[in-house]
Design an enzyme around this catalytic site. Structure first.
Site, short mmCIF file in Angstrom:
data_model
loop_
_atom_site.label_atom_id
_atom_site.label_comp_id
_atom_site.label_asym_id
_atom_site.label_seq_id
_atom_site.Cartn_x
_atom_site.Cartn_y
_atom_site.Cartn_z
N ASP A 69 0.95 -1.31 -0.11
CA ASP A 69 -0.07 -0.08 0.17
C ASP A 69 0.87 1.18 -0.06
O ASP A 69 0.25 2.28 0.08
CB ASP A 69 -1.04 0.14 1.21
CG ASP A 69 -2.28 -0.80 1.06
OD1 ASP A 69 -2.18 -1.42 0.12
OD2 ASP A 69 -2.67 -1.29 2.14
N ARG A 94 0.37 -1.34 7.49
CA ARG A 94 0.90 -0.43 7.03
C ARG A 94 1.99 0.35 7.73
O ARG A 94 2.71 1.36 7.46
CB ARG A 94 -0.23 0.76 6.52
CG ARG A 94 -1.19 0.04 5.43
CD ARG A 94 -1.61 1.33 4.66
NE ARG A 94 -0.99 2.19 3.96
CZ ARG A 94 -1.35 3.24 3.27
NH1 ARG A 94 -2.82 3.53 3.22
NH2 ARG A 94 -0.34 4.00 2.46
N ARG A 139 -10.09 6.25 10.16
CA ARG A 139 -8.83 6.06 10.14
C ARG A 139 -8.09 7.22 11.32
O ARG A 139 -7.82 6.57 12.37
CB ARG A 139 -8.01 6.04 8.85
CG ARG A 139 -8.41 5.19 7.62
CD ARG A 139 -8.10 3.73 8.37
NE ARG A 139 -8.20 2.85 7.37
CZ ARG A 139 -7.80 2.07 6.27
NH1 ARG A 139 -6.55 3.05 5.98
NH2 ARG A 139 -7.91 1.41 5.46
N HIS A 168 -11.21 7.61 3.89
CA HIS A 168 -10.62 8.79 4.14
C HIS A 168 -11.23 9.90 3.56
O HIS A 168 -12.12 10.10 2.65
CB HIS A 168 -9.18 8.54 3.19
CG HIS A 168 -8.12 7.49 4.05
ND1 HIS A 168 -7.29 6.77 3.28
CD2 HIS A 168 -7.67 7.74 5.28
CE1 HIS A 168 -6.43 6.25 4.23
NE2 HIS A 168 -6.82 6.88 5.34
N CYS A 269 -4.89 9.29 -3.73
CA CYS A 269 -4.13 8.27 -2.78
C CYS A 269 -2.95 8.18 -3.40
O CYS A 269 -2.01 8.09 -2.61
CB CYS A 269 -4.94 7.01 -2.76
SG CYS A 269 -6.65 7.12 -2.05
#
Length: 279
Positions: A69, A94, A139, A168, A269
């Site tokens: 990611d 992550r 998040r 997000h 992103c």
């Protein structure tokens, strides 16, 4: 029709050399569905090449092995005036990215602030003029909103996301004007249903002329876009959003990142804005 002015931007990207979907941390990720790393790289390359063609500067961070990611560099930090507020990811999958982004910022001469609170960088923090729009709900924590405001000494407007597909802020809201004159209204587009009622009221009050994007265009990550004030790079499936942008004088450019959407990411992103001390 308003005449739009391009603002040359400075971005950080990461080639998806190790892209795959081997775990699930958002509703878009399904490990049972096959992914094509070569296709992901080819699609990403078109976005990278387009930025250069438009005159923007793009830096690259080396992709970490075992960190599929990391291509989603927007989550790697939030930068204003030469200060980098580093990430602290919610999921352990992550967490290995944190040290790599922090080291890169330091090596580039940024003043790095290591966070105490969970935050996922520009995925949940968007600069609208002189105000930081801050997302929470899935998040980044609400406490990170206080922290980011202290780091940058700027007002923060907290917005709560309620649809897990839009986990997000940058999946549900796009800043169309990265640079505005003091006091001028910032061009913004957003998906109202992605936010709770209080957040919708805040957005309506702050941005009365905002583009309200349809659920159909939001569901194809139409809002996960990058704008330089004139050119707005969006998903080719967001056809309604394309027309809305054209009506406002923007120049929409379609780039397909469908393979990277399998990991729950799109154009924005994959794009972290680097705002140096003189930006």
């Amino acid at each position: 029709m308003t005449t739009r002015t391009q603002q040359i931007r400075h971005y950080l990207m990461c080639k998806p050399s190790h892209f795959t979907v081997s775990y699930t941390i958002n509703p878009w990720m399904e490990p049972a569905n096959p992914t094509d790393t070569a296709k992901a790289v080819a699609q990403w390359q078109k976005l990278y090449d387009l930025y250069l063609e438009l005159g923007h500067t793009v830096e690259l961070i080396e992709p970490g092995v075992g960190l599929p990611d990391m291509v989603y560099t927007a989550n790697g930090g939030f930068l204003i005036d030469g200060t980098a507020y580093a990430p602290k990811f919610r999921f352990t999958e992550r967490a290995g990215e944190e040290a790599l982004f922090t080291e890169w910022f330091r090596n580039q001469g940024y003043h790095v602030v290591v966070p105490q609170e969970t935050n996922e960088g520009e995925g949940d923090f968007l600069l609208a003029g002189d105000v930081i729009l801050a997302g929470t709900g899935f998040r980044s924590t609400g406490e990170s909103h206080r922290e980011v405001g202290e780091v940058f000494a700027k007002p923060v407007v907290s917005l709560t996301l309620v649809d897990p597909r839009f986990y997000h802020l940058d999946t549900a809201l796009a800043i169309l004007d990265p640079v505005v004159e003091p006091g001028a209204e910032v061009g913004v587009a957003y998906l109202p249903n992605a936010f709770d009622k209080e957040s919708q009221e805040k957005l309506a009050a702050m941005f009365p002329n905002a583009i309200h994007v349809s659920d159909e265009d939001g569901a194809v990550f139409g809002l996960n876009s990058a704008s330089d004030g004139k050119n707005v790079i969006i998903s080719p499936r967001a056809t309604g959003f394309k027309k809305q942008l054209e009506e406002r004088g923007y120049n929409p450019i379609m780039i397909d990142l469908s393979e990277l959407l399998l990991g729950g990411g799109g154009i924005k992103c994959c794009t972290l804005e680097l705002r140096g001390a003189n930006a």
